[in-house]
Design a protein around this motif. Structure first.
Motif, short mmCIF file in Angstrom:
data_model
loop_
_atom_site.label_atom_id
_atom_site.label_comp_id
_atom_site.label_asym_id
_atom_site.label_seq_id
_atom_site.Cartn_x
_atom_site.Cartn_y
_atom_site.Cartn_z
N GLY A 125 0.85 -1.19 0.00
CA GLY A 125 0.00 0.00 0.00
C GLY A 125 0.89 1.24 0.00
O GLY A 125 2.11 1.12 -0.08
N VAL A 126 0.27 2.39 0.10
CA VAL A 126 1.05 3.63 0.14
C VAL A 126 0.73 4.45 1.39
O VAL A 126 1.05 5.63 1.46
CB VAL A 126 0.84 4.48 -1.14
N GLY A 127 0.08 3.83 2.38
CA GLY A 127 -0.20 4.51 3.64
C GLY A 127 -1.45 5.37 3.59
O GLY A 127 -2.05 5.60 2.53
N ALA A 128 -1.87 5.81 4.75
CA ALA A 128 -3.06 6.66 4.87
C ALA A 128 -2.75 8.05 4.33
O ALA A 128 -1.81 8.70 4.76
CB ALA A 128 -3.50 6.74 6.33
N HIS A 129 -3.57 8.52 3.40
CA HIS A 129 -3.30 9.79 2.74
C HIS A 129 -4.59 10.39 2.20
O HIS A 129 -5.67 9.79 2.34
CB HIS A 129 -2.30 9.60 1.59
N VAL A 130 -4.48 11.56 1.61
CA VAL A 130 -5.60 12.18 0.91
C VAL A 130 -5.15 12.56 -0.49
O VAL A 130 -3.97 12.83 -0.73
CB VAL A 130 -6.13 13.44 1.64
N ASP A 131 -6.08 12.53 -1.43
CA ASP A 131 -5.83 13.02 -2.78
C ASP A 131 -6.65 14.29 -2.98
O ASP A 131 -7.77 14.40 -2.46
CB ASP A 131 -6.25 11.98 -3.82
N GLN A 132 -6.12 15.21 -3.74
CA GLN A 132 -6.81 16.48 -3.97
C GLN A 132 -7.56 16.45 -5.30
O GLN A 132 -7.67 17.46 -5.98
CB GLN A 132 -5.81 17.64 -3.93
N TYR A 133 -8.07 15.29 -5.66
CA TYR A 133 -8.84 15.14 -6.89
C TYR A 133 -9.80 13.97 -6.71
O TYR A 133 -9.62 13.12 -5.83
CB TYR A 133 -7.90 14.89 -8.08
N ASP A 134 -10.82 13.94 -7.56
CA ASP A 134 -11.76 12.82 -7.55
C ASP A 134 -11.07 11.58 -8.12
O ASP A 134 -10.28 11.67 -9.06
CB ASP A 134 -12.98 13.14 -8.42
N VAL A 135 -11.42 10.40 -7.58
CA VAL A 135 -10.81 9.18 -8.08
C VAL A 135 -11.79 8.02 -7.92
O VAL A 135 -12.53 7.93 -6.93
CB VAL A 135 -9.48 8.87 -7.34
N PHE A 136 -11.83 7.16 -8.95
CA PHE A 136 -12.54 5.89 -8.88
C PHE A 136 -11.49 4.80 -8.77
O PHE A 136 -10.57 4.72 -9.59
CB PHE A 136 -13.38 5.67 -10.14
N GLY A 181 -13.88 -6.17 -10.10
CA GLY A 181 -15.16 -5.62 -10.56
C GLY A 181 -15.77 -4.64 -9.58
O GLY A 181 -16.64 -3.85 -9.96
N ASP A 182 -15.34 -4.68 -8.30
CA ASP A 182 -15.82 -3.70 -7.31
C ASP A 182 -15.11 -2.37 -7.50
O ASP A 182 -13.96 -2.33 -7.98
CB ASP A 182 -15.56 -4.19 -5.88
N MET A 183 -15.77 -1.30 -7.10
CA MET A 183 -15.18 0.03 -7.29
C MET A 183 -15.57 0.95 -6.14
O MET A 183 -16.68 0.86 -5.60
CB MET A 183 -15.64 0.63 -8.62
N LEU A 184 -14.66 1.82 -5.79
CA LEU A 184 -14.88 2.81 -4.73
C LEU A 184 -14.63 4.19 -5.31
O LEU A 184 -13.58 4.45 -5.90
CB LEU A 184 -13.93 2.55 -3.57
N TYR A 185 -15.63 5.07 -5.14
CA TYR A 185 -15.44 6.47 -5.54
C TYR A 185 -15.09 7.29 -4.30
O TYR A 185 -15.74 7.17 -3.26
CB TYR A 185 -16.71 7.06 -6.18
N LEU A 186 -14.06 8.14 -4.43
CA LEU A 186 -13.66 9.03 -3.35
C LEU A 186 -13.60 10.47 -3.86
O LEU A 186 -12.94 10.74 -4.87
CB LEU A 186 -12.28 8.65 -2.80
N GLY A 206 -8.34 8.84 -12.30
CA GLY A 206 -8.23 10.13 -11.61
C GLY A 206 -8.63 11.29 -12.51
O GLY A 206 -8.54 11.21 -13.74
N PHE A 207 -9.05 12.37 -11.87
CA PHE A 207 -9.56 13.53 -12.60
C PHE A 207 -8.72 14.76 -12.33
O PHE A 207 -8.22 14.96 -11.22
CB PHE A 207 -11.03 13.77 -12.23
N ARG A 208 -8.55 15.58 -13.38
CA ARG A 208 -7.74 16.78 -13.27
C ARG A 208 -8.42 17.80 -12.36
O ARG A 208 -9.62 18.05 -12.48
CB ARG A 208 -7.54 17.42 -14.64
#
Length: 378
Positions: A125-136, A181-186, A206-208
């Motif tokens: 994994g890459v650890g607990a973090h936040v992204d500043q963009y929408d991601v599926f 086949g499962d997906m998570l939107y954040l 990911g979205f710009r």
């Protein structure tokens, strides 16, 4: 119309309820879906020049990050667990991954950034973090456990002395295991941590989301490029000042008016923004000059970014950062087809070649590599 990709929601309902608001877990978003790339293929891609890739490892609580390109020896040295390979822009190189983008066109094309694919053995994994963009986050192989917190603070505290921005205070509120086949939107800014349960591949769509600071800086640079260096601040109506050290309101207003000229110029603003939002993820070499025009169908090249703004009855087309005129008629029609379904049929292309303005547009797009004969492939 409901969509399994969005958990049975229509695109309008998803955008209204969840987009940039709350996460959404979607079981079997793509029923029966299997990864179009294997772990070995992903590793091979990470060994190529021009492909952005990273290896993230964790050992005794310490994280390390290495950037590609890699070679086979790098992977041979890795332990059996607790590492992740991340490859950006896999959709630029793999047609089957590029096709995945088509499922997400309920969001405008110019908002979609790329498809990153990550591989991890157990514990990776890459650890607990936040992204500043929408991601599926779409699971392609194996199982990954996701722990989700709430919306993080604008400037959260980070774990010190680590090469990654890891949240110092991560409080998971929900936890799910995703299978193929499962997906998570954040939405942007939601704390999350994903850990591989077994060998797994995860596709991150990911979205710009350019920062306001980036937009301001790029716009200022565009204005500077467009302005004549000889044009300068002028105050022919200057009167004796009440105080020589004061910057009066008249001077502030004059400067504001200079800067507002470009913001109020819709044509300039649209041209700058269209170029910015279609800048390619990677620089591509232009194809060799053609001796003759192709006679069959044409399609958008893999990785090419196309967008348009309306200009009267015509459109202005943006292709990989370049601005092209598409006047009303055949040229505008060709531009809209290419921005829509991404192709011109042989019949549509034949009609476009017969129109001088449309032909000039297609010639420019072919010369830049933004479009190519259909079926060419990489």
């Amino acid at each position: 119309m409901t969509d399994p990709l969005l958990g049975g929601l229509s695109a309008a309902d998803f955008l209204a309820r969840h987009w940039q608001k709350t996460p959404l877990l979607i079981r079997q978003a793509i029923p029966g879906w299997t990864s179009p790339v294997t772990p070995d293929e992903l590793a091979g891609l990470a060994c190529e020049d021009g492909v952005e890739s990273r290896l993230v490892t964790r050992r005794r609580g310490k994280w390390a990050v290495r950037h590609g390109p890699f070679d086979e020896a790098d992977f041979a040295k890795l332990p059996a667990r607790d590492w992740t390979l991340l490859v950006q822009g896999v959709d630029l190189w793999e047609p089957a991954v590029a096709a995945l983008r088509e499922r997400f066109r309920f969001v405008p094309d110019w908002r979609l950034d790329d498809v990153m694919v990550s591989y991890a053995p157990p514990g990776g994994g890459v650890g607990a973090h936040v992204d500043q963009y929408d991601v599926f986050l779409l699971q392609g192989l194996g199982r990954r456990r996701w722990r989700i917190g709430g919306a993080a603070e604008v400037r959260p505290a980070w774990v010190p002395d680590q090469p990654l921005k890891l949240l110092a205070d991560f409080q998971p509120a929900e936890e799910w295991v995703l299978e193929p086949g499962d997906m998570l939107y954040l939405p942007p800014g939601w704390a999350h941590d994903g850990v591989a349960e077994d060998d797994c591949l995860t596709f991150s769509i990911g979205f710009r989301a350019p920062s306001v600071a980036e937009l301001a800086g790029r716009f200022a640079a565009a204005v500077a490029d467009a302005e004549d260096e000889e044009r300068r601040y002028a105050d022919p109506d200057l009167a004796p000042p009440a105080h020589p050290g004061e910057i009066p309101d008249a001077a502030i207003e004059r400067v504001r008016a200079y800067l507002a000229e470009k913001l109020d110029d819709r044509r300039f603003l649209a041209s700058w923004l269209g170029g910015l939002l279609t800048e390619p993820k990677e620089e591509r070499e232009a194809p060799p000059p053609r001796k003759r025009r192709p006679t069959g169908a044409l399609c958008r090249a893999i990785g090419s970014r196309l967008a348009f703004v309306r200009d009267g009855d015509g459109v202005t087309l943006f292709a990989d950062g370049e601005t092209l005129a598409a006047p009303a008629g055949a040229a505008a029609g060709a531009a809209l087809h290419l921005c829509g379904d991404g192709r011109l049929t042989a019949e549509q292309a034949k009609a476009a070649w017969a129109d001088p303005a449309a032909a000039a547009l297609l010639d420019a797009l072919l010369a830049s590599g933004a479009i190519e004969p259909a079926g060419k492939g990489r």
